[in-house]
Write an enzyme that holds these catalytic residues in place. Structure first.
Site, PDB file in Angstrom:
ATOM      1  N   GLY A  35      -8.869  -7.109   9.139  1.00  0.00           N
ATOM      2  CA  GLY A  35      -7.760  -6.345   9.670  1.00  0.00           C
ATOM      3  C   GLY A  35      -7.271  -6.886  10.993  1.00  0.00           C
ATOM      4  CE1 TYR A  58      -3.194   9.117   7.671  1.00  0.00           C
ATOM      5  CE2 TYR A  58      -4.291   7.153   6.835  1.00  0.00           C
ATOM      6  CZ  TYR A  58      -3.667   7.828   7.869  1.00  0.00           C
ATOM      7  OH  TYR A  58      -3.516   7.236   9.093  1.00  0.00           O
ATOM      8  CD  GLN A 111      -2.754   1.306   2.418  1.00  0.00           C
ATOM      9  OE1 GLN A 111      -2.218   1.637   3.473  1.00  0.00           O
ATOM     10  NE2 GLN A 111      -4.054   1.068   2.317  1.00  0.00           N
ATOM     11  NE  ARG A 130      -8.395  -0.279   3.026  1.00  0.00           N
ATOM     12  CZ  ARG A 130      -8.329  -0.366   4.359  1.00  0.00           C
ATOM     13  NH1 ARG A 130      -7.669   0.539   5.055  1.00  0.00           N
ATOM     14  NH2 ARG A 130      -8.921  -1.358   4.995  1.00  0.00           N
TER      15      ARG A 130
END
Length: 375
Positions: free
Chosen positions: A326, A189, A102, A236
């Site tokens: 996760g 982000y 990622q 994502r």
């Protein structure tokens, strides 16, 4: 509707055969070396222990020194980091696993002490965070939480430089042996910040309309795809998410539908949809879920509070092709086997998730190891 998909049936992604439809979601574990900011031998073991997942998406990895947002996150922008990640991918591949990296830029989330030159974080504007705190190393061994530093707005030419940073990171990812890359456009982000009309007050080609606010991400996707191939790129997103003081999009169907449509036109390998609230993603009739599926015909990964029953339901409703887990993967290196046979899941220790060291990282036992210990 496809009624034949199962959590344990194989899936073909970008020419890769995945042994099952279980994805290990990207999770920061803050175990990089202090000097080179590179993954260590512990990281290679950590990911290899979990290689039974159909696909591992390795932790968020800064594409440049500017992209960093917290202590001990491994980068992908130096030769030493590439070499260290190569040890990780070799370990996963030896265990017959598949692994993507990622690619990450935190944007306004971070602190000036995380960069050698002391430069502040950057974002679409100078609007900073009020309450969010990030871990930094402040003279000691253990990270301490400090308030985010006020950001500086990226100039137009600097936005294009960040696009180039992602392309270089993608090339480095290939050199490190990754099977593909995921672009992190979620969780408040940098790309999510540019998407957000409350933060993005720009007057250049990267601000204003929905199309312009997605332009930065789409240019980055195109640049990365030119390096690794469009089918080996995932993206994502976190629709309706409020992490890092984000506000939900005022028109999510239009905004995320437009993005999904453009990603479909670009033939990216997958769209990774994360529900931070672990709520709406479990409703098979949810309007946003169905709209994303209608706009994007490629592989869709859903993530957010899944167990086996919910995962199977998402697959049978055809809202998902793969399901990401996760935190369950933290304490259950053999999560795939545990889900398959219905074994109890071990609980993770929240105090050691980001602490550093082997404890709470590579010392969680598998079912077989538990049986030996009990014998």
């Amino acid at each position: 509707m496809n009624m034949h998909k199962s959590l344990f049936s194989p899936h073909r992604l970008a020419g890769l055969r995945l042994a099952n439809r279980i994805v290990m979601a990207p999770m920061n574990r803050n175990r990089a070396s202090d000097t080179q900011l590179a993954p260590t031998a512990m990281s290679a073991l950590y990911y290899a222990q979990r290689a039974s997942a159909g696909l591992i998406v390795a932790e968020g990895t800064p594409v440049s020194p500017q992209a960093r947002g917290c202590a001990r996150t491994p980068g992908i922008y130096t030769p030493a980091q590439v070499a260290a990640w190569r040890n990780v991918t070799r370990a996963v591949h030896r265990a017959a696993g598949r692994i993507y990296l990622q690619l990450w830029h935190v944007g306004r989330v971070g602190h000036c002490s995380l960069r050698a030159d002391g430069s502040p974080p950057v974002g679409p504007s100078t609007i900073g965070l009020c309450a969010d705190r990030v871990p930094v190393l402040a003279g000691g061994h253990e990270p301490v939480l400090v308030p985010c530093h006020p950001p500086r707005a990226l100039r137009t030419h600097e936005v294009r430089e960040v696009v180039a940073d992602f392309a270089r990171a993608a090339a480095n990812s290939l050199a490190a042996g990754f099977d593909g890359v995921e672009i992190h456009a979620a969780n408040g982000y940098l790309f999510d910040q540019f998407r957000c009309p409350y933060l993005n007050d720009r007057s250049d080609e990267y601000g204003g309309t929905t199309e312009r606010r997605w332009r930065f991400l789409l240019e980055t996707v195109a640049a990365v795809a030119s390096v690794v191939g469009c089918e080996r790129v995932g993206v994502r997103i976190s629709p309706l998410g409020v992490a890092h003081e984000m506000q939900p999009d005022p028109a999510p169907l239009f905004s995320y539908g437009q993005l999904a449509y453009q990603l479909a036109r670009m033939r990216v390998g997958y769209l990774h949809v994360y529900d931070q609230s672990a709520s709406w993603i479990h409703d098979p009739a949810n309007e946003l879920l169905q709209h994303l599926r209608a706009c994007y015909g490629g592989s869709i990964i859903l993530c957010g509070g899944f167990d086996r029953q919910r995962a199977e339901s998402a697959l049978s409703s055809d809202n998902a092709d793969l399901v990401a887990f996760g935190k369950h993967f933290i304490a259950n290196p053999d999560l795939v086997d545990r889900l398959r046979i219905g074994a109890p899941l071990a609980a993770y220790n929240a105090r050691t998730i980001y602490k550093g060291g082997e404890s709470g990282y590579i010392d969680y036992p598998s079912l077989a190891e538990e049986a030996v210990a009990e014998a």
